[in-house]
Design an enzyme around this catalytic site. Structure first.
Site, PDB file in Angstrom:
ATOM      1  N   ASN A   8      -6.779 -17.783   5.824  1.00 15.89           N
ATOM      2  CA  ASN A   8      -7.525 -18.764   6.620  1.00 15.89           C
ATOM      3  C   ASN A   8      -7.191 -18.516   8.094  1.00 15.89           C
ATOM      4  OD1 ASN A   8      -8.700 -20.950   7.804  1.00 15.89           O
ATOM      5  ND2 ASN A   8      -7.491 -22.513   6.728  1.00 15.89           N
ATOM      6  N   LYS A  10      -8.403 -19.946  10.599  1.00 15.48           N
ATOM      7  CA  LYS A  10      -8.564 -21.183  11.398  1.00 15.48           C
ATOM      8  C   LYS A  10      -9.296 -20.828  12.694  1.00 15.48           C
ATOM      9  CE  LYS A  10      -4.633 -23.160   9.040  1.00 15.48           C
ATOM     10  NZ  LYS A  10      -3.514 -24.086   9.048  1.00 15.48           N
ATOM     11  N   GLU A  95      -6.742 -30.259   7.840  1.00 15.96           N
ATOM     12  CA  GLU A  95      -7.035 -30.380   9.279  1.00 15.96           C
ATOM     13  C   GLU A  95      -8.404 -31.017   9.485  1.00 15.96           C
ATOM     14  OE1 GLU A  95      -6.270 -26.281  10.267  1.00 15.96           O
ATOM     15  OE2 GLU A  95      -4.143 -26.607   9.885  1.00 15.96           O
ATOM     16  N   GLU A 165      -2.148 -27.740  -0.885  1.00 19.33           N
ATOM     17  CA  GLU A 165      -1.557 -27.535   0.436  1.00 19.33           C
ATOM     18  C   GLU A 165      -0.899 -28.846   0.897  1.00 19.33           C
ATOM     19  OE1 GLU A 165      -3.428 -23.973   2.665  1.00 19.33           O
ATOM     20  OE2 GLU A 165      -4.501 -25.769   3.245  1.00 19.33           O
ATOM     21  N   GLY A 171       1.855 -25.155   8.676  1.00 19.99           N
ATOM     22  CA  GLY A 171       2.206 -24.792  10.053  1.00 19.99           C
ATOM     23  C   GLY A 171       3.552 -25.321  10.513  1.00 19.99           C
ATOM     24  N   SER A 211       2.846 -22.661   5.113  1.00 17.64           N
ATOM     25  CA  SER A 211       3.989 -21.899   5.646  1.00 17.64           C
ATOM     26  C   SER A 211       4.372 -20.696   4.793  1.00 17.64           C
ATOM     27  CB  SER A 211       5.202 -22.825   5.860  1.00 17.64           C
ATOM     28  OG  SER A 211       4.904 -23.740   6.890  1.00 17.64           O
TER      29      SER A 211
HETATM   30  P1  13P Z   1       0.094 -22.055   7.458  1.00 24.58           P
HETATM   31  O1  13P Z   1       0.235 -20.875   6.516  1.00 24.58           O
HETATM   32  O2  13P Z   1      -0.004 -21.650   8.898  1.00 24.58           O
HETATM   33  O3  13P Z   1       1.119 -23.100   7.197  1.00 24.58           O
HETATM   34  O4  13P Z   1      -1.331 -22.711   7.117  1.00 24.58           O
HETATM   35  C1  13P Z   1      -1.646 -22.972   5.797  1.00 24.58           C
HETATM   36  C2  13P Z   1      -3.063 -23.398   5.737  1.00 24.58           C
HETATM   37  O5  13P Z   1      -3.428 -24.429   6.252  1.00 24.58           O
HETATM   38  C3  13P Z   1      -3.991 -22.505   5.055  1.00 24.58           C
HETATM   39  O6  13P Z   1      -5.221 -23.125   4.854  1.00 24.58           O
END
Ligand code: 13P
Length: 252
Positions: A8, A10, A95, A165, A171, A211
């Site tokens: 992802n 983002k 998010e 998740e 994050g 993470s």
């Molecule tokens: P991180 O791997 O940066 O924690 O993000 C996970 C995430 O939200 C994947 O959709």
């Protein structure tokens, strides 16, 4: 099911940066053991499809509109994604739930539109730290799943992956323990069993995200019931992401 490794991106990297990334990644990827999907920003989807044609790396979107078409300035429809060859779409990421106030009802509408357009759905669910501290993890997961999958037929689950998740792990560098991951995944499967059937609960693809990095991937991918991973920050560095893919290929 093959292990699923989904990146992802983002709101990171410009299309030019993504082009360089794909040029580094694609020739290195030869394995038949895992399915890789790059969930790219909207503006890089067509480019990603073009650069990845002839490879077995899939392209996914990170969101879609809950409406089919019309006067919704700035939105992107399921039909538009399908038309450019996108194979999957992330729905209900935390998010979007928290920063864009996406409701369970909207998530349910998005899933129905995605399925109507023959897009695979990657449905994200997960509890906040407050939910976890008040022992509400399991009820939050089943509530989110019930809302998201309301009105769906069991055969439609073939085109849905559920990503566990935990919001507190996204994050933050805080990874859930194997026990927490396995309990979450079990709760997700139970919830599907409750709404559909035991077979559906056993067969639905469940991923973990939060993470993930090159160091912890082997522990995470070996958790019972985990069919793959949804990687955020650690996918942005191509070498790092390749390492994550290799660890998934090596897992039983
Ligand atoms: P991180 O791997 O940066 O924690 O993000 C996970 C995430 O939200 C994947 O959709």
């Amino acid at each position: 099911m093959k292990k699923q490794v989904i990146a992802n991106f983002k709101m990171n990297m410009t299309p030019s940066e993504i082009k360089n990334y794909i040029i580094s990644l694609a020739p290195n990827f030869k394995s038949e053991k895992v399915d890789i999907t790059l969930a790219l920003p909207f503006v890089a989807l067509s480019l990603g499809k073009f650069l990845l044609s002839g490879t077995n790396i899939f392209v996914g979107a990170q969101n879609l509109s809950e409406e089919e078409s019309g006067t919704f300035t700035g939105e992107t429809s399921g039909a538009m994604l399908k038309d450019i060859g996108v194979q999957s779409v992330i729905v209900g990421h935390s998010e979007r739930r928290s920063k864009f106030k996406e409701t369970g009802r909207a998530i349910n509408k998005k899933i129905k539109i995605a399925l109507k357009n023959r897009l695979q759905v990657i449905l994200c669910v997960g509890e906040t730290l407050t939910d976890k501290n008040s022992m509400k993890t399991l009820s939050v997961l089943s509530g989110q799943i019930d809302e998201a999958l309301k009105g769906l037929y069991e055969n439609e689950l073939e085109n849905i992956l559920i990503a566990y998740e935990p919001v507190w792990a996204i994050g933050t560098g805080k990874v859930a323990t194997s026990k927490e991951i396995e309990e979450g995944v079990k709760a997700i499967r139970k919830s599907i069993e409750h709404s559909f059937s035991k077979k559906a609960g056993d067969e639905i693809g469940v991923l973990y995200g939060g993470s993930i990095n090159a160091k912890n991937i082997s522990q995470i991918i070996s958790c019972k019931g985990v069919n793959g991973v949804l990687v955020g920050g650690a996918c942005l560095d191509c070498a790092n992401f390749m390492h994550i893919i290799s660890a998934c290929e090596a897992s039983k």
